[in-house]
Design a protein around this motif. Structure first.
Motif, PDB file in Angstrom:
ATOM      1  N   GLY A  71       0.721  -0.995  -0.118  1.00 15.87           N
ATOM      2  CA  GLY A  71      -0.041   0.176  -0.114  1.00 15.87           C
ATOM      3  C   GLY A  71       0.850   1.111   0.068  1.00 15.87           C
ATOM      4  N   LEU A  72       2.160   1.156   0.521  1.00 15.37           N
ATOM      5  CA  LEU A  72       2.998   2.455   0.401  1.00 15.37           C
ATOM      6  C   LEU A  72       3.975   2.320  -0.806  1.00 15.37           C
ATOM      7  N   GLY A  73       3.748   1.397  -1.670  1.00 17.66           N
ATOM      8  CA  GLY A  73       4.558   1.313  -2.910  1.00 17.66           C
ATOM      9  C   GLY A  73       5.647   0.572  -3.229  1.00 17.66           C
ATOM     10  N   PHE A  74       6.037  -0.327  -2.181  1.00 16.91           N
ATOM     11  CA  PHE A  74       7.005  -1.201  -1.880  1.00 16.91           C
ATOM     12  C   PHE A  74       6.667  -2.345  -2.765  1.00 16.91           C
ATOM     13  N   ARG A  75       7.574  -3.095  -3.511  1.00 14.42           N
ATOM     14  CA  ARG A  75       7.357  -4.452  -4.010  1.00 14.42           C
ATOM     15  C   ARG A  75       7.680  -5.347  -3.324  1.00 14.42           C
ATOM     16  N   VAL A  76       6.653  -6.687  -3.147  1.00 13.86           N
ATOM     17  CA  VAL A  76       6.891  -7.297  -1.996  1.00 13.86           C
ATOM     18  C   VAL A  76       6.335  -8.705  -2.456  1.00 13.86           C
ATOM     19  N   THR A  77       7.234  -9.618  -2.201  1.00 15.53           N
ATOM     20  CA  THR A  77       7.032 -11.051  -2.572  1.00 15.53           C
ATOM     21  C   THR A  77       7.258 -12.110  -1.251  1.00 15.53           C
ATOM     22  N   LEU A  78       6.079 -12.653  -1.120  1.00 10.41           N
ATOM     23  CA  LEU A  78       6.217 -13.715   0.044  1.00 10.41           C
ATOM     24  C   LEU A  78       7.293 -15.072  -0.439  1.00 10.41           C
ATOM     25  N   LEU A  79       8.057 -15.293   0.481  1.00  7.72           N
ATOM     26  CA  LEU A  79       9.020 -16.467   0.793  1.00  7.72           C
ATOM     27  C   LEU A  79       8.848 -17.491   1.554  1.00  7.72           C
ATOM     28  N   GLN A  80       8.696 -18.967   1.420  1.00  3.72           N
ATOM     29  CA  GLN A  80       8.582 -19.595   2.587  1.00  3.72           C
ATOM     30  C   GLN A  80       9.880 -20.182   3.022  1.00  3.72           C
ATOM     31  N   ALA A  81      10.013 -20.560   4.142  1.00  2.00           N
ATOM     32  CA  ALA A  81      11.325 -21.039   4.858  1.00  2.00           C
ATOM     33  C   ALA A  81      10.862 -21.963   5.776  1.00  2.00           C
ATOM     34  N   ARG A  82      11.987 -23.031   6.044  1.00  2.00           N
ATOM     35  CA  ARG A  82      11.836 -24.195   6.839  1.00  2.00           C
ATOM     36  C   ARG A  82      12.802 -23.823   8.267  1.00  2.00           C
ATOM     37  N   VAL A  83      12.338 -23.761   9.520  1.00  2.00           N
ATOM     38  CA  VAL A  83      12.976 -23.295  10.737  1.00  2.00           C
ATOM     39  C   VAL A  83      13.919 -24.473  10.901  1.00  2.00           C
ATOM     40  N   PHE A  84      15.098 -23.984  11.258  1.00  2.00           N
ATOM     41  CA  PHE A  84      16.054 -25.086  12.095  1.00  2.00           C
ATOM     42  C   PHE A  84      15.946 -25.432  13.576  1.00  2.00           C
ATOM     43  N   GLY A  85      15.417 -26.610  13.735  1.00  2.00           N
ATOM     44  CA  GLY A  85      15.118 -26.837  15.127  1.00  2.00           C
ATOM     45  C   GLY A  85      16.195 -27.563  15.911  1.00  2.00           C
ATOM     46  N   ASP A  86      15.850 -28.412  16.945  1.00  2.00           N
ATOM     47  CA  ASP A  86      16.775 -29.124  17.743  1.00  2.00           C
ATOM     48  C   ASP A  86      17.646 -29.831  16.904  1.00  2.00           C
ATOM     49  N   GLY A  87      18.971 -29.913  17.250  1.00  2.00           N
ATOM     50  CA  GLY A  87      19.888 -30.827  16.591  1.00  2.00           C
ATOM     51  C   GLY A  87      20.002 -30.532  14.907  1.00  2.00           C
ATOM     52  N   GLY A  88      19.664 -29.046  14.624  1.00  2.00           N
ATOM     53  CA  GLY A  88      19.720 -28.796  13.396  1.00  2.00           C
ATOM     54  C   GLY A  88      18.555 -29.385  12.343  1.00  2.00           C
ATOM     55  N   ARG A  89      17.654 -30.079  12.907  1.00  2.00           N
ATOM     56  CA  ARG A  89      16.565 -30.709  12.104  1.00  2.00           C
ATOM     57  C   ARG A  89      15.662 -29.624  11.465  1.00  2.00           C
TER      58      ARG A  89
END
Length: 283
Positions: free
Chosen positions: A100-118
């Motif tokens: 709405g303020l004029g920025f160009r925005v793209t959604l990206l998906q990510a997978r979070v590192f948990g215990d033991g780097g999983r």
């Protein structure tokens, strides 16, 4: 492990931008003024204001409230009902404000590192790729990862980036992905392909229903402050001031509800409690 680069996909169609009055109401909610242009300094200020005023919280899960991944409903939750949310809600709404303020925005998906780097599930987290009108960046903006970078991060940089919250660096990962490191520790693995908000519904459903999700096992409400951070975990109020943590146990329901109101601006009409029905055997 298959390290074949992913094929290029047709980018999803961007959501419509917020109208002027809705943008103004959102800016009032986060205590920001309308920027004169959609540039990098404006993006930094908007991210900082958002982190300091809109809490990261998972209370809807434990209050039995639905979470609908539609931009208008997400903006309503934050602006009209003065609530916070978790990553899908916060970054979904913030994307609408930026567009709405004029920025160009793209959604990206990510997978979070948990215990033991999983690595977590696909669509574990949503982050924002933001382009500005002066051609800097692209930037990774994120107001939905809890205690994280205060400032947007340069996505194309592979050197350490100094931030008040630590040293961040993007590192190449298999299949064209990027690992984001904070002080040498892996935070999440970012897929650079454009995504649309409905694609995150399965991840949102998992995190608000699965006993394997940490969001179903505890209550959290947290926001950035000028001197550090304030967090309410169940009945424990934690203040971090210039690196020093202080804990206070809240004795009564009234004390907890008052803390939600005073510290986070959340006027709740019922006491959030971890919903036992969500917690089953793990294994």
């Amino acid at each position: 492990m298959d390290e074949t680069p992913r094929t290029t996909e047709e980018p999803p169609r961007p959501a419509p931008a917020l109208t002027g009055s809705r943008v103004d109401a959102y800016l009032e909610r986060i205590g920001a003024t309308r920027p004169t242009r959609a540039d990098a300094p404006a993006l930094r200020e908007l991210q900082r204001r958002h982190l300091m005023t809109v809490p990261f919280e998972n209370l809807s899960i434990h209050l039995g409230q639905d979470i609908v991944l539609e931009e208008e409903k997400l903006v309503d939750k934050i602006v009209t009902y003065r609530r916070g949310g978790f990553c899908y809600e916060l970054n979904g709404a913030f994307a609408a404000l930026l567009r709405g303020l004029g920025f160009r925005v793209t959604l990206l998906q990510a997978r979070v590192f948990g215990d033991g780097g999983r690595l977590g599930i696909p669509y574990d987290h949503v982050a924002l790729r933001v382009e500005t009108d002066e051609g800097t960046g692209p930037w990774l903006a994120d107001v939905g990862f809890g205690d994280h970078a205060l400032q947007p991060l340069a996505l194309d940089s592979r050197v350490e980036q100094e931030d008040p919250s630590g040293r961040f660096r993007f590192r190449e990962a298999p299949r064209g992905d990027l690992d984001l490191l904070r002080d040498g520790s892996r935070q999440f693995r970012l897929d650079p392909r454009p995504r649309a908000l409905p694609e995150f519904r399965a991840g949102s459903w998992y995190h608000r229903t699965s006993p394997e999700s940490h969001f179903t096992r505890s209550l959290v409400c947290s926001r950035l402050t000028e001197e550090g951070r304030v967090t309410l975990r169940g009945r424990t109020l934690i203040r971090t001031v210039r690196g020093e943590r202080r804990k206070e146990e809240l004795a009564t329901d009234a004390d907890v509800l008052r803390a939600y109101l005073v510290e986070f601006g959340l006027a709740l009409d019922q006491m959030p409690e971890v919903r036992a029905a969500l917690i089953g055997p793990r294994g």
